[in-house]
Scaffold this motif. Sequence first.
Motif, mmCIF file in Angstrom:
data_model
loop_
_atom_site.group_PDB
_atom_site.id
_atom_site.type_symbol
_atom_site.label_atom_id
_atom_site.label_comp_id
_atom_site.label_asym_id
_atom_site.label_seq_id
_atom_site.Cartn_x
_atom_site.Cartn_y
_atom_site.Cartn_z
ATOM 1 N N GLU A 206 22.273 44.974 12.223
ATOM 2 C CA GLU A 206 22.402 43.679 11.560
ATOM 3 C C GLU A 206 21.140 43.318 10.781
ATOM 4 N N ALA A 207 21.376 42.583 9.700
ATOM 5 C CA ALA A 207 20.294 41.971 8.932
ATOM 6 C C ALA A 207 20.718 40.550 8.606
ATOM 7 N N LYS A 208 19.764 39.661 8.468
ATOM 8 C CA LYS A 208 20.077 38.247 8.248
ATOM 9 C C LYS A 208 19.397 37.759 6.975
ATOM 10 N N VAL A 209 20.171 37.093 6.110
ATOM 11 C CA VAL A 209 19.622 36.531 4.878
ATOM 12 C C VAL A 209 18.754 35.316 5.230
ATOM 13 N N PRO A 210 17.515 35.275 4.776
ATOM 14 C CA PRO A 210 16.683 34.097 5.056
ATOM 15 C C PRO A 210 17.151 32.890 4.249
ATOM 16 N N LEU A 211 16.908 31.712 4.814
ATOM 17 C CA LEU A 211 17.259 30.454 4.155
ATOM 18 C C LEU A 211 15.985 29.728 3.736
ATOM 19 N N ASP A 212 16.078 28.962 2.642
ATOM 20 C CA ASP A 212 14.931 28.159 2.236
ATOM 21 C C ASP A 212 14.933 26.839 3.001
ATOM 22 N N ALA A 213 14.025 25.956 2.659
ATOM 23 C CA ALA A 213 13.870 24.703 3.398
ATOM 24 C C ALA A 213 15.108 23.820 3.323
ATOM 25 N N SER A 214 15.902 23.978 2.260
ATOM 26 C CA SER A 214 17.117 23.171 2.111
ATOM 27 C C SER A 214 18.352 23.854 2.687
ATOM 28 N N GLY A 215 18.166 25.020 3.304
ATOM 29 C CA GLY A 215 19.286 25.713 3.917
ATOM 30 C C GLY A 215 20.058 26.631 2.993
ATOM 31 N N GLN A 216 19.505 26.908 1.791
ATOM 32 C CA GLN A 216 20.171 27.792 0.845
ATOM 33 C C GLN A 216 19.733 29.242 1.071
ATOM 34 N N ALA A 217 20.708 30.152 1.017
ATOM 35 C CA ALA A 217 20.414 31.576 1.210
ATOM 36 C C ALA A 217 19.602 32.117 0.036
ATOM 37 N N GLN A 218 18.689 33.022 0.324
ATOM 38 C CA GLN A 218 17.766 33.551 -0.666
ATOM 39 C C GLN A 218 18.233 34.926 -1.164
ATOM 40 N N ALA A 219 18.784 34.952 -2.376
ATOM 41 C CA ALA A 219 19.336 36.187 -2.925
ATOM 42 C C ALA A 219 18.276 37.254 -3.162
ATOM 43 N N GLN A 220 17.064 36.843 -3.459
ATOM 44 C CA GLN A 220 16.017 37.821 -3.761
ATOM 45 C C GLN A 220 15.684 38.704 -2.562
ATOM 46 N N ALA A 221 16.115 38.289 -1.370
ATOM 47 C CA ALA A 221 15.842 39.082 -0.177
ATOM 48 C C ALA A 221 16.863 40.214 0.020
ATOM 49 N N LEU A 222 17.960 40.197 -0.720
ATOM 50 C CA LEU A 222 19.042 41.147 -0.461
ATOM 51 C C LEU A 222 18.640 42.617 -0.652
ATOM 52 N N PRO A 223 17.951 42.993 -1.728
ATOM 53 C CA PRO A 223 17.591 44.414 -1.866
ATOM 54 C C PRO A 223 16.792 44.950 -0.686
ATOM 55 N N ALA A 224 15.833 44.175 -0.196
ATOM 56 C CA ALA A 224 15.034 44.628 0.942
ATOM 57 C C ALA A 224 15.877 44.731 2.207
ATOM 58 N N LEU A 225 16.825 43.825 2.388
ATOM 59 C CA LEU A 225 17.690 43.879 3.567
ATOM 60 C C LEU A 225 18.559 45.135 3.534
ATOM 61 N N ILE A 226 19.123 45.450 2.365
ATOM 62 C CA ILE A 226 19.968 46.639 2.238
ATOM 63 C C ILE A 226 19.145 47.910 2.431
ATOM 64 N N ARG A 227 17.949 47.939 1.851
ATOM 65 C CA ARG A 227 17.064 49.096 2.011
ATOM 66 C C ARG A 227 16.701 49.282 3.488
ATOM 67 N N GLY A 228 16.451 48.173 4.156
ATOM 68 C CA GLY A 228 16.101 48.245 5.568
ATOM 69 C C GLY A 228 17.229 48.798 6.424
ATOM 70 N N LEU A 229 18.468 48.423 6.121
ATOM 71 C CA LEU A 229 19.608 48.951 6.871
ATOM 72 C C LEU A 229 19.745 50.456 6.678
ATOM 73 N N ARG A 230 19.510 50.912 5.441
ATOM 74 C CA ARG A 230 19.578 52.349 5.172
ATOM 75 C C ARG A 230 18.475 53.084 5.931
ATOM 76 N N GLU A 231 17.277 52.533 5.944
ATOM 77 C CA GLU A 231 16.159 53.168 6.630
ATOM 78 C C GLU A 231 16.379 53.209 8.140
ATOM 79 N N ARG A 232 17.140 52.271 8.668
ATOM 80 C CA ARG A 232 17.454 52.242 10.101
ATOM 81 C C ARG A 232 18.590 53.199 10.449
ATOM 82 N N GLY A 233 19.174 53.844 9.434
ATOM 83 C CA GLY A 233 20.172 54.866 9.705
ATOM 84 C C GLY A 233 21.609 54.447 9.534
#
Length: 345
Positions: A206-233
């Motif tokens: 699992e990976a979780k999208v971070p939220l900003d102070a107003s509770g909005q999901a941060q799209a700029q974090a998505l590439p790193a999250l996907i890369r991290g899942l691949r690196e974890r196998g």
Amino acid sequence: MQWLEARQRPGVALILATLLAASVPMHAPAQTPQPAAAPGYHIVMVLPHQPENTEAGFQDYLLKRKLNVKIDTVVYSGRAEDAAATVEKVRALAPDLIYTWGTGTTLAMAGKHDAGPDQHIRDIPIVFTEVTDPVGSGLLRQTKPPGRNVTGVSHVAPVAVQLNAMRGYLPFKRLGYITNPAESNTVGVADELRRMAGSEGFELLEAKVPLDASGQAQAQALPALIRGLRERGADLLYVGPSTFLAFTHRDLVSKTAIAEGLPTFCATESIVRKASCMFGLFANGTNVGRFAGYKAAQILVDKTPVERIPAESLQRFSLLINMGTAKALGLYPPLALLNVAEVVQ
């Protein structure tokens, strides 16, 4: 139709059984023809995007019924702070019925079933499409009957059926999944995947999208999250029913996965058809819209109280393969799947 042999991959036979199962009727039973001077009806569509095939299916059904319908469209930004103003805009149009797309939009208009007096619309019939879990999201207490001014059509295949579809194409040991805490759909699916992981024989990463102070999901974090899942196998990335992941940022998610060499399975249609998700299983959007149109006609023409009309899911699902992505990853589908799937390039 004859059964097809499915021996290339484990789970293919289960996919074929799902695709060939009896479906919920897409059209209403035979109706008494409407008189030439049929009354006019006013419908407001509330959408987080421009109309697509689901809305086309809805309007096509009403057209085939020869109903005299005026349709206005109101765009909802998806931001909680804009919900009240959108509700007021819809109320000012004084519709006979409201059509909504997606869990977030429907909740913005209707509110949760157990909420106290508030600004939400509770006195106009609402027919939704593309709501993954109307009970789990708090929209409805129950679906049959819904017991309030909301009914509609869900589009997502059961998780167990989706897992069979994944294995029929690509056996996996580690399944990557991204949760958006701002969307209850993704949280609910994550809970179900955790419960099923042991019995189904896979590890959930699992990976979780971070939220900003107003509770909005941060799209700029998505590439790193996907890369991290691949690196974890992760062997496969499952993109669940999420407006944020599978619609608003579908290009970013699917293209990043290709760049990382990570195949994707998606629970909704547009990210396969209009972006680069490799394959998916879901109720066809046009058919979802037609079924919602049938429910709207029950309310407007047959005068059936909305609170008595079941909220339902379709029982026939479409398998869609994006061959361009399959070729890019060197993962060609088994022949048995090609015999029953729709292929897009």
